[in-house]
Design a protein around this motif. Structure first.
Motif, PDB file in Angstrom:
ATOM      1  N   SER A 180       0.878   4.575  -2.556  1.00 24.90           N
ATOM      2  CA  SER A 180       0.730   5.408  -2.595  1.00 24.90           C
ATOM      3  C   SER A 180       2.002   6.110  -3.211  1.00 24.90           C
ATOM      4  O   SER A 180       1.814   7.731  -3.704  1.00 24.90           O
ATOM      5  CB  SER A 180       0.568   5.787  -0.839  1.00 24.90           C
ATOM      6  OG  SER A 180      -0.831   5.355  -0.772  1.00 24.90           O
ATOM      7  N   LEU A 181       2.962   5.658  -2.953  1.00 23.62           N
ATOM      8  CA  LEU A 181       4.298   6.390  -3.691  1.00 23.62           C
ATOM      9  C   LEU A 181       4.219   6.672  -4.757  1.00 23.62           C
ATOM     10  O   LEU A 181       4.685   7.378  -5.946  1.00 23.62           O
ATOM     11  CB  LEU A 181       6.067   6.048  -3.088  1.00 23.62           C
ATOM     12  CG  LEU A 181       6.155   5.691  -1.118  1.00 23.62           C
ATOM     13  CD1 LEU A 181       7.631   5.057  -0.662  1.00 23.62           C
ATOM     14  CD2 LEU A 181       5.982   7.494  -1.123  1.00 23.62           C
ATOM     15  N   GLN A 220      -6.565   5.095  -8.264  1.00 25.38           N
ATOM     16  CA  GLN A 220      -5.902   4.389  -7.857  1.00 25.38           C
ATOM     17  C   GLN A 220      -5.961   2.668  -7.436  1.00 25.38           C
ATOM     18  O   GLN A 220      -5.547   2.381  -7.450  1.00 25.38           O
ATOM     19  CB  GLN A 220      -6.320   5.637  -6.217  1.00 25.38           C
ATOM     20  CG  GLN A 220      -5.862   4.918  -5.190  1.00 25.38           C
ATOM     21  CD  GLN A 220      -3.719   5.406  -4.938  1.00 25.38           C
ATOM     22  OE1 GLN A 220      -4.063   6.156  -5.551  1.00 25.38           O
ATOM     23  NE2 GLN A 220      -3.969   4.418  -4.526  1.00 25.38           N
ATOM     24  N   ASP A 261      -3.524   0.112  -7.319  1.00 23.12           N
ATOM     25  CA  ASP A 261      -3.406  -1.123  -6.212  1.00 23.12           C
ATOM     26  C   ASP A 261      -3.809  -2.291  -6.914  1.00 23.12           C
ATOM     27  O   ASP A 261      -2.276  -3.687  -6.940  1.00 23.12           O
ATOM     28  CB  ASP A 261      -4.913  -0.663  -6.063  1.00 23.12           C
ATOM     29  CG  ASP A 261      -4.514   0.574  -4.864  1.00 23.12           C
ATOM     30  OD1 ASP A 261      -3.787   0.970  -4.383  1.00 23.12           O
ATOM     31  OD2 ASP A 261      -6.437   0.777  -3.860  1.00 23.12           O
ATOM     32  N   GLU A 284       1.869  11.367  -9.937  1.00 18.45           N
ATOM     33  CA  GLU A 284       1.023  12.662  -9.817  1.00 18.45           C
ATOM     34  C   GLU A 284       2.004  13.974 -10.276  1.00 18.45           C
ATOM     35  O   GLU A 284       2.043  14.814 -10.860  1.00 18.45           O
ATOM     36  CB  GLU A 284       0.516  12.920  -8.610  1.00 18.45           C
ATOM     37  CG  GLU A 284      -0.845  12.660  -8.302  1.00 18.45           C
ATOM     38  CD  GLU A 284      -1.718  12.601  -6.808  1.00 18.45           C
ATOM     39  OE1 GLU A 284      -0.877  13.039  -5.772  1.00 18.45           O
ATOM     40  OE2 GLU A 284      -2.018  12.044  -6.923  1.00 18.45           O
ATOM     41  N   GLN A 318      -9.767   7.755  -8.499  1.00 19.14           N
ATOM     42  CA  GLN A 318     -10.103   6.024  -8.351  1.00 19.14           C
ATOM     43  C   GLN A 318     -10.095   5.415  -8.764  1.00 19.14           C
ATOM     44  O   GLN A 318      -9.193   4.462  -8.629  1.00 19.14           O
ATOM     45  CB  GLN A 318     -11.321   6.884  -7.030  1.00 19.14           C
ATOM     46  CG  GLN A 318     -11.520   5.245  -6.197  1.00 19.14           C
ATOM     47  CD  GLN A 318     -11.132   5.426  -4.779  1.00 19.14           C
ATOM     48  OE1 GLN A 318     -10.564   5.759  -4.404  1.00 19.14           O
ATOM     49  NE2 GLN A 318     -10.635   4.395  -4.559  1.00 19.14           N
ATOM     50  N   LYS A 353      -4.111  15.003 -10.458  1.00 20.63           N
ATOM     51  CA  LYS A 353      -4.165  14.721 -10.063  1.00 20.63           C
ATOM     52  C   LYS A 353      -4.794  12.738 -10.431  1.00 20.63           C
ATOM     53  O   LYS A 353      -5.413  12.920 -10.934  1.00 20.63           O
ATOM     54  CB  LYS A 353      -5.432  15.133  -8.852  1.00 20.63           C
ATOM     55  CG  LYS A 353      -5.978  14.966  -7.740  1.00 20.63           C
ATOM     56  CD  LYS A 353      -5.213  15.450  -6.940  1.00 20.63           C
ATOM     57  CE  LYS A 353      -5.601  14.837  -5.150  1.00 20.63           C
ATOM     58  NZ  LYS A 353      -5.018  15.287  -4.278  1.00 20.63           N
ATOM     59  N   THR A 387       1.688   5.882  -7.154  1.00 11.84           N
ATOM     60  CA  THR A 387       0.721   7.646  -6.981  1.00 11.84           C
ATOM     61  C   THR A 387       1.739   8.923  -6.850  1.00 11.84           C
ATOM     62  O   THR A 387       1.497  10.048  -7.803  1.00 11.84           O
ATOM     63  CB  THR A 387      -0.176   7.535  -6.142  1.00 11.84           C
ATOM     64  OG1 THR A 387      -1.363   5.976  -6.168  1.00 11.84           O
ATOM     65  CG2 THR A 387      -1.685   8.109  -6.602  1.00 11.84           C
ATOM     66  N   LEU A 388       1.732   9.162  -6.076  1.00 14.72           N
ATOM     67  CA  LEU A 388       2.371  10.861  -5.296  1.00 14.72           C
ATOM     68  C   LEU A 388       3.908  10.527  -6.742  1.00 14.72           C
ATOM     69  O   LEU A 388       3.510  11.764  -7.685  1.00 14.72           O
ATOM     70  CB  LEU A 388       3.121  10.238  -4.199  1.00 14.72           C
ATOM     71  CG  LEU A 388       1.993  10.868  -3.310  1.00 14.72           C
ATOM     72  CD1 LEU A 388       2.750  11.147  -1.751  1.00 14.72           C
ATOM     73  CD2 LEU A 388       1.283  12.083  -3.181  1.00 14.72           C
ATOM     74  N   ARG A 407       0.882  -0.985  -0.308  1.00 14.72           N
ATOM     75  CA  ARG A 407      -0.126   0.472   0.123  1.00 14.72           C
ATOM     76  C   ARG A 407       0.533   1.112  -0.062  1.00 14.72           C
ATOM     77  O   ARG A 407       0.465   2.257  -0.388  1.00 14.72           O
ATOM     78  CB  ARG A 407      -1.056  -0.119   1.645  1.00 14.72           C
ATOM     79  CG  ARG A 407      -2.262  -0.334   0.898  1.00 14.72           C
ATOM     80  CD  ARG A 407      -2.795  -0.558   2.124  1.00 14.72           C
ATOM     81  NE  ARG A 407      -3.525  -1.873   2.592  1.00 14.72           N
ATOM     82  CZ  ARG A 407      -3.153  -2.102   3.397  1.00 14.72           C
ATOM     83  NH1 ARG A 407      -3.169  -0.577   5.170  1.00 14.72           N
ATOM     84  NH2 ARG A 407      -3.385  -2.830   4.195  1.00 14.72           N
ATOM     85  N   GLU A 408       1.908   1.414   0.827  1.00 15.94           N
ATOM     86  CA  GLU A 408       2.762   2.695   0.831  1.00 15.94           C
ATOM     87  C   GLU A 408       3.187   2.170  -0.631  1.00 15.94           C
ATOM     88  O   GLU A 408       3.478   3.622  -0.683  1.00 15.94           O
ATOM     89  CB  GLU A 408       3.959   2.209   1.568  1.00 15.94           C
ATOM     90  CG  GLU A 408       4.074   2.639   3.278  1.00 15.94           C
ATOM     91  CD  GLU A 408       3.326   3.571   3.235  1.00 15.94           C
ATOM     92  OE1 GLU A 408       3.694   5.240   2.834  1.00 15.94           O
ATOM     93  OE2 GLU A 408       2.176   4.313   3.952  1.00 15.94           O
TER      94      GLU A 408
END
Length: 164
Positions: free
Chosen positions: A134-135, A153, A157, A141, A150, A147, A137-138, A130-131
């Motif tokens: 998130s990284l 995202q 995942d 971005e 969902q 941005k 995705t960031l 998950r981390e």
């Protein structure tokens, strides 16, 4: 004989009277002294003999009692030895059973610990994924400067799950 009678002045009548008196004294002594004394001595002998017989019986009873006591003592020692041996065998069995139970319990603890470690590892991996998601995705971005919504995202995942 007459000469003897005259020389020693022996009187036949007196001699007969003395013989009769002697016989009466002997009879009276026999009747009133000798018989009771003999009876008393016989009774005393019987009492002494009975005492000796009783002493022999008591001695035999004592010997029998000592033998019986020794036999019982030996029997009791044998029983005590058997009880001690049985107790030792039981203690050995209990020891083995306790050791076996302890090993089984230790194995159960190890299995539970491995299972828990495995679950913790799985949780950590999912958290790391998950981390990473998130990284990613960031980072995406920032690279794309927009941005991610969902749907995007969910796509990230899914990709992270496939990395596994």
């Amino acid at each position: 004989m007459e000469e003897l009678v005259r020389t020693f002045h022996i009187d036949i009548k007196l001699l007969i009277a003395q013989a009769v008196n002697f016989a009466i004294v002997v009879f009276v002594l026999f009747k009133f002294a000798y018989k009771p004394l003999l009876k008393h001595m016989n009774d005393r002998s019987d009492v002494i003999q009975k005492g000796l017989d009783d002493a022999k019986k008591a001695q035999q009873n004592l010997e029998n009692t000592e033998k019986d006591t020794q036999e019982r003592l030996l029997e009791t020692k044998k029983e005590a030895q058997e009880i001690i041996q049985q107790a030792q065998l039981l203690a050995e069995k209990n020891k083995e059973m306790i050791v076996t139970e302890a090993r089984q319990e230790a194995e159960k603890v190890v299995v539970r610990a491995k299972s828990q470690i495995s679950l913790e590892k799985e949780k950590m991996l999912q958290e790391v994924k998950r981390e990473i998601g998130s990284l990613v995705t960031l980072a995406t971005e920032k690279i794309v400067k927009k941005k991610i919504d969902q749907d995007d995202q969910d796509l990230v995942d899914e990709i992270v799950k496939e990395i596994k």
